[in-house]
Design a protein around this motif. Structure first.
Motif, PDB file in Angstrom:
ATOM      1  N   ALA A  96     -84.643  57.784 -36.154  1.00 48.71           N
ATOM      2  CA  ALA A  96     -84.108  56.621 -35.719  1.00 48.71           C
ATOM      3  C   ALA A  96     -85.253  56.638 -34.403  1.00 48.71           C
ATOM      4  O   ALA A  96     -86.150  55.849 -33.940  1.00 48.71           O
ATOM      5  CB  ALA A  96     -82.767  56.824 -35.757  1.00 48.71           C
ATOM      6  N   ILE A  97     -85.344  57.450 -33.442  1.00 47.31           N
ATOM      7  CA  ILE A  97     -86.106  57.352 -32.347  1.00 47.31           C
ATOM      8  C   ILE A  97     -87.678  57.390 -33.062  1.00 47.31           C
ATOM      9  O   ILE A  97     -88.273  56.787 -31.839  1.00 47.31           O
ATOM     10  CB  ILE A  97     -86.529  59.165 -32.090  1.00 47.31           C
ATOM     11  N   ILE A  98     -87.901  58.309 -34.154  1.00 50.51           N
ATOM     12  CA  ILE A  98     -89.795  57.924 -34.270  1.00 50.51           C
ATOM     13  C   ILE A  98     -89.775  56.163 -34.490  1.00 50.51           C
ATOM     14  O   ILE A  98     -90.438  55.256 -34.630  1.00 50.51           O
ATOM     15  CB  ILE A  98     -90.185  58.344 -35.171  1.00 50.51           C
ATOM     16  N   GLY A  99     -89.018  55.305 -35.319  1.00 48.37           N
ATOM     17  CA  GLY A  99     -88.224  53.960 -36.223  1.00 48.37           C
ATOM     18  C   GLY A  99     -89.083  53.279 -34.751  1.00 48.37           C
ATOM     19  O   GLY A  99     -89.720  52.057 -34.498  1.00 48.37           O
ATOM     20  N   VAL A 100     -87.941  53.671 -33.768  1.00 49.61           N
ATOM     21  CA  VAL A 100     -87.838  52.908 -32.509  1.00 49.61           C
ATOM     22  C   VAL A 100     -89.091  52.340 -31.246  1.00 49.61           C
ATOM     23  O   VAL A 100     -89.742  51.581 -31.690  1.00 49.61           O
ATOM     24  CB  VAL A 100     -86.933  53.067 -31.666  1.00 49.61           C
ATOM     25  N   THR A 101     -89.861  53.958 -31.807  1.00 44.87           N
ATOM     26  CA  THR A 101     -90.674  54.332 -31.318  1.00 44.87           C
ATOM     27  C   THR A 101     -92.143  53.321 -31.773  1.00 44.87           C
ATOM     28  O   THR A 101     -92.898  52.418 -31.203  1.00 44.87           O
ATOM     29  CB  THR A 101     -91.316  55.581 -30.735  1.00 44.87           C
ATOM     30  N   ILE A 102     -92.467  53.455 -33.284  1.00 43.22           N
ATOM     31  CA  ILE A 102     -93.616  52.736 -33.709  1.00 43.22           C
ATOM     32  C   ILE A 102     -93.438  51.637 -34.019  1.00 43.22           C
ATOM     33  O   ILE A 102     -93.958  50.455 -33.435  1.00 43.22           O
ATOM     34  CB  ILE A 102     -93.331  53.077 -35.861  1.00 43.22           C
ATOM     35  N   ILE A 103     -92.379  50.623 -34.144  1.00 43.79           N
ATOM     36  CA  ILE A 103     -92.154  49.236 -34.077  1.00 43.79           C
ATOM     37  C   ILE A 103     -92.239  48.699 -32.425  1.00 43.79           C
ATOM     38  O   ILE A 103     -92.090  47.678 -32.206  1.00 43.79           O
ATOM     39  CB  ILE A 103     -90.380  48.866 -34.644  1.00 43.79           C
ATOM     40  N   GLY A 104     -91.802  49.310 -31.068  1.00 46.05           N
ATOM     41  CA  GLY A 104     -91.778  48.991 -30.139  1.00 46.05           C
ATOM     42  C   GLY A 104     -93.429  49.229 -29.885  1.00 46.05           C
ATOM     43  O   GLY A 104     -93.599  48.260 -29.373  1.00 46.05           O
ATOM     44  N   ALA A 105     -94.394  50.064 -30.385  1.00 50.18           N
ATOM     45  CA  ALA A 105     -95.463  50.439 -30.249  1.00 50.18           C
ATOM     46  C   ALA A 105     -96.159  48.831 -30.431  1.00 50.18           C
ATOM     47  O   ALA A 105     -97.154  48.715 -30.154  1.00 50.18           O
ATOM     48  CB  ALA A 105     -96.143  51.709 -30.189  1.00 50.18           C
ATOM     49  N   THR A 106     -95.406  48.720 -31.443  1.00 47.96           N
ATOM     50  CA  THR A 106     -96.817  48.090 -32.722  1.00 47.96           C
ATOM     51  C   THR A 106     -95.979  46.701 -31.428  1.00 47.96           C
ATOM     52  O   THR A 106     -97.030  45.413 -31.668  1.00 47.96           O
ATOM     53  CB  THR A 106     -96.093  47.104 -33.623  1.00 47.96           C
ATOM     54  N   ALA A 107     -95.344  46.655 -31.390  1.00 44.43           N
ATOM     55  CA  ALA A 107     -94.710  45.259 -30.359  1.00 44.43           C
ATOM     56  C   ALA A 107     -96.009  44.705 -29.048  1.00 44.43           C
ATOM     57  O   ALA A 107     -95.645  43.925 -28.874  1.00 44.43           O
ATOM     58  CB  ALA A 107     -93.229  45.083 -30.566  1.00 44.43           C
ATOM     59  N   PHE A 108     -95.378  45.286 -29.201  1.00 43.76           N
ATOM     60  CA  PHE A 108     -96.121  46.054 -27.067  1.00 43.76           C
ATOM     61  C   PHE A 108     -98.045  45.073 -27.248  1.00 43.76           C
ATOM     62  O   PHE A 108     -98.533  44.871 -26.714  1.00 43.76           O
ATOM     63  CB  PHE A 108     -96.222  47.562 -27.015  1.00 43.76           C
ATOM     64  N   LEU A 109     -98.214  46.196 -28.287  1.00 48.50           N
ATOM     65  CA  LEU A 109     -99.750  46.058 -29.140  1.00 48.50           C
ATOM     66  C   LEU A 109    -100.051  44.804 -28.774  1.00 48.50           C
ATOM     67  O   LEU A 109    -100.702  44.290 -28.253  1.00 48.50           O
ATOM     68  CB  LEU A 109    -100.059  46.868 -29.830  1.00 48.50           C
ATOM     69  N   VAL A 110     -99.240  44.070 -30.134  1.00 51.69           N
ATOM     70  CA  VAL A 110     -99.360  42.377 -30.319  1.00 51.69           C
ATOM     71  C   VAL A 110     -98.950  41.599 -28.925  1.00 51.69           C
ATOM     72  O   VAL A 110     -99.876  40.350 -28.499  1.00 51.69           O
ATOM     73  CB  VAL A 110     -98.493  41.773 -31.846  1.00 51.69           C
ATOM     74  N   THR A 111     -98.345  42.097 -28.311  1.00 53.79           N
ATOM     75  CA  THR A 111     -98.013  40.803 -26.702  1.00 53.79           C
ATOM     76  C   THR A 111     -99.178  40.678 -25.955  1.00 53.79           C
ATOM     77  O   THR A 111     -99.578  39.563 -25.498  1.00 53.79           O
ATOM     78  CB  THR A 111     -96.743  41.252 -25.542  1.00 53.79           C
ATOM     79  N   ASN A 112     -99.627  42.439 -25.963  1.00 51.43           N
ATOM     80  CA  ASN A 112    -101.063  42.804 -25.398  1.00 51.43           C
ATOM     81  C   ASN A 112    -102.173  42.237 -25.697  1.00 51.43           C
ATOM     82  O   ASN A 112    -102.593  41.231 -24.869  1.00 51.43           O
ATOM     83  CB  ASN A 112    -101.407  44.478 -24.842  1.00 51.43           C
ATOM     84  N   LEU A 113    -102.754  41.939 -27.450  1.00 51.58           N
ATOM     85  CA  LEU A 113    -103.512  41.093 -27.776  1.00 51.58           C
ATOM     86  C   LEU A 113    -103.500  39.382 -27.491  1.00 51.58           C
ATOM     87  O   LEU A 113    -104.180  38.779 -26.958  1.00 51.58           O
ATOM     88  CB  LEU A 113    -103.604  41.453 -29.026  1.00 51.58           C
ATOM     89  N   VAL A 114    -101.968  38.964 -28.053  1.00 49.74           N
ATOM     90  CA  VAL A 114    -102.106  37.542 -27.480  1.00 49.74           C
ATOM     91  C   VAL A 114    -101.580  36.821 -26.425  1.00 49.74           C
ATOM     92  O   VAL A 114    -102.410  36.674 -25.661  1.00 49.74           O
ATOM     93  CB  VAL A 114    -100.466  37.462 -27.945  1.00 49.74           C
ATOM     94  N   THR A 115    -101.436  38.298 -24.906  1.00 47.08           N
ATOM     95  CA  THR A 115    -101.876  38.110 -23.576  1.00 47.08           C
ATOM     96  C   THR A 115    -103.547  37.872 -23.375  1.00 47.08           C
ATOM     97  O   THR A 115    -103.855  36.761 -22.650  1.00 47.08           O
ATOM     98  CB  THR A 115    -101.037  39.181 -22.474  1.00 47.08           C
ATOM     99  N   ASP A 116    -104.026  39.054 -23.598  1.00 44.46           N
ATOM    100  CA  ASP A 116    -105.924  39.431 -23.243  1.00 44.46           C
ATOM    101  C   ASP A 116    -106.015  37.710 -23.930  1.00 44.46           C
ATOM    102  O   ASP A 116    -107.404  37.690 -23.109  1.00 44.46           O
ATOM    103  CB  ASP A 116    -105.971  40.425 -24.052  1.00 44.46           C
TER     104      ASP A 116
END
Lengths: 284, 337
Positions: free
Chosen positions: B304-324
């Motif tokens: 569960a921890i790893i699952g949340v981490t991977i999905i959180g990181a993906t969302a984080f990456l995509v938001t940063n990309l969209v912002t940039d």
């Protein structure tokens, strides 16, 4: 003799006039207070922070200024002792992260080529994680405990400094004095440590001051989640966690929360002041 | 510009790959044998059961092979099964996502509106009482642990004053609105239940405000700085000398030019939202992904921890990309890449 000293001191103060604004002075006083407390609290604590000294869950009174917790321990004594855990962990995390990060960043910016690529990809991947999630995952993998939480925080934090330092090193590398040093046959190590690094510190210093506060916050958060300090350690985050369990007894969480607020605010005040002072571009 | 976007787009899968690899090694560096969480003590003494279990979970294979299987499973949406809930991690997360999204959107709206207003007030009344007050208010918000400010506000408004409800998304006696989106506000509106909608909103006020308060510092700081910059420009002077009203100058001439840096910083405050979700949801018993992450961490439930981490990181990456990218589009002066 004394007069010249006083004059010297006054001109010293004048030079730092813009630095010593009211918020900065307040910040320094706060941090000074908590640093002294962390060192000396054993000698003047009202009660033993681990001992059951009264009836449980007593509201604040003259005898127990911040009341007692669920085990009848004095909340004020525990709050004061909290500085012993939060301050050193924040210090060691920031210092380790700054050292590791800036060294790797400087090496990356200075050497270029494959080493640069390798370090920066590592930075990219680490920064791809939301900080709190990476800290939680690493701390959980290492096993709960304040020391492991600290290691997790360093892993989360070093890339920020690597990036900062690399950008600085890239810029400084192009300056004339570096070229002159290369021309005069200085060794590469000396070039890095004597001619480049000393000119890169300003943004790192400003960031580090702010990050002391952030480190206090993150370590408290990890403890709150249950990954940092273990009971009965009087750590601020885990005390708030206890307070959340005994929700109606508001005083349990009051002391530790206010302490975190004070310390973080203090570091932010100092960091803001330093930024305005050292980096006039951002001043209005 | 196009090259920059393409390069960033190519980088995303590579970064996610890196993230997954880091997570794989994290999951493998746990102290203790994964077998001990799968088998009982008596079974551990039986070599046949141990061998069968190892085979069943692929633990008899080499590390690179296990890593390969792990990636293959992730690609097919298999994030493993939670030790704690005994359900697929992805299902657990997607069940809880609407609650988190609902709260995050509310916080983002409150945080941006308040942050922008505070920043503009501070810039307009620069170096006066209002400026100091606005900056201090924002700074205090980002200097407090959200789990503590949440606790204190909950105590004041819910226990003492009794004007706002306690933790949770709904009062304990209220039925959940019929499922459409999983966001209770929208679902209640779709079902036409206005009272329920208001109840959900009341429950969201405190947690959303606490998260928003922690973001106001950084947003108002950027707004104030760029507003000061803009107010010194000549076109503001021109507008004023043409006799435009002060409010019109601020809204029509200044605010527009402050929007670019502001949008960027709001995009980058996504990290605050994730931190907020993790800590605020825990204090407010908000059944979202953050609360799930904390409960899983407390139980050392690794899938569960790893699952949340991977999905959180993906969302984080995509938001940063969209912002940039939106930053690059909004401001042609910025050359990236």
């Amino acid at each position: 003799m004394i007069l010249t000293r006083i004059l010297q001191f006054r001109s010293f103060l004048k030079r730092y006039d813009h630095l010593l604004t009211l918020p900065v002075i307040i910040g320094i006083l706060i941090i000074f207070f908590w640093a002294i407390t962390a060192i000396s609290v054993d000698y003047w604590q009202p009660y033993d922070p681990l001992a059951m000294v009264s009836r449980r869950l007593q509201p604040p009174s003259a005898k127990h200024l911040l009341g007692t917790d669920a085990l009848g321990r004095d909340v004020l004594s525990r709050t004061l002792h909290g500085a012993r855990h939060s301050m050193p962990i924040a210090m060691s995390v920031v210092i380790s992260a700054v050292t590791i990060g800036s060294l790797l960043g400087a090496v990356a910016g200075f050497s270029g080529k494959w080493l640069d690529g390798l370090i920066m990809r590592l930075v990219d991947v680490t920064l791809a994680f939301p900080p709190i999630l990476l800290a939680m995952a690493v701390a959980a993998a290492l096993g709960p405990g304040l020391r492991n939480a600290g290691i997790a925080m360093v892993i989360v934090w070093w890339p920020i400094y690597a990036r900062l330092m690399r950008a600085q090193a890239l810029e400084v590398r192009e300056r004339d004095h570096v070229e002159a040093a290369i021309a005069s046959g200085v060794s590469r190590t000396r070039l890095l440590f004597v001619h480049i690094l000393p000119l890169c510190w300003t943004p790192v210093l400003i960031n580090a001051t702010m990050d002391f506060g952030q480190a206090v916050l993150l370590s408290a958060s990890l403890s709150f989640i249950g990954l940092g300090a273990k009971p009965p350690t009087p750590e601020w985050g885990s005390m708030i966690s206890e307070g959340a369990t005994f929700f109606y007894y508001w005083w349990i969480a009051l002391g530790p929360g206010l302490s975190i607020l004070m310390v973080v605010l203090g570091f932010n005040f100092i960091g803001d002041g330093l930024r305005d002072f050292l980096d006039p571009r951002t001043t209005d | 510009m196009l090259r920059y976007i393409v390069r960033r787009l190519i980088a995303i899968p590579l970064l996610i790959f890196g993230v997954v690899t880091v997570c794989f090694f994290l999951a493998h560096s746990i102290k203790g044998d994964p077998l001990s969480s799968l088998l009982s003590f008596r079974q551990l003494g039986n070599p046949e059961v141990v061998a069968a279990t190892k085979k069943r979970w692929g633990l008899d294979k080499s590390l690179p092979e296990q890593w390969f299987i792990y990636i293959r499973n992730l690609l097919s949406g298999d994030f493993g099964t939670s030790f704690r809930t005994r359900r697929p991690v992805l299902e657990d997360i997607s069940d809880r996502l609407p609650a988190t999204l609902e709260l995050a959107i509310a916080s983002l709206v409150i945080g941006s509106l308040a942050g922008i207003s505070l920043g503009m007030l501070a810039a307009y009344y620069r170096n006066r009482r209002i400026d100091d007050g606005a900056r201090l208010f924002a700074l205090v918000g980002s200097s407090m642990p959200v789990f503590w400010s949440g606790l204190i506000l909950l105590f004041i408004f819910s226990v003492k004053l009794q004007i706002l409800p306690g933790p949770g998304r709904l009062d304990p006696v209220t039925d959940i609105p019929p499922y459409v989106t999983g966001m209770f506000t929208i679902d209640a509106l779709i079902a036409g239940e206005i009272n329920k909608f208001l109840e959900v909103l009341k429950h969201m006020i405190l947690p959303a405000f606490v998260m928003a308060w922690s973001m106001m510092g950084i947003i108002s700081r950027v707004v104030r700085a760029s507003m000061l910059d803009v107010l010194n420009q000549e076109y503001i002077l021109t507008a004023r000398s043409k006799g435009a009203r002060e409010l019109r100058v601020i809204i029509n001439h200044a605010l527009r030019n402050v929007m670019i840096p502001t949008l960027t910083i709001i995009g980058f405050s996504f990290a605050y939202l994730i931190t907020g979700a993790v800590l605020v949801e825990t204090i407010f018993s908000w059944p979202g992904v953050g609360y799930y992450a904390v409960s899983s961490t407390r139980a050392l439930d690794f899938p569960a921890i790893i699952g949340v981490t991977i999905i959180g990181a993906t969302a984080f990456l995509v938001t940063n990309l969209v912002t940039d990218i939106s930053y690059a589009f909004a401001n042609p002066k910025i050359r990236l890449g």
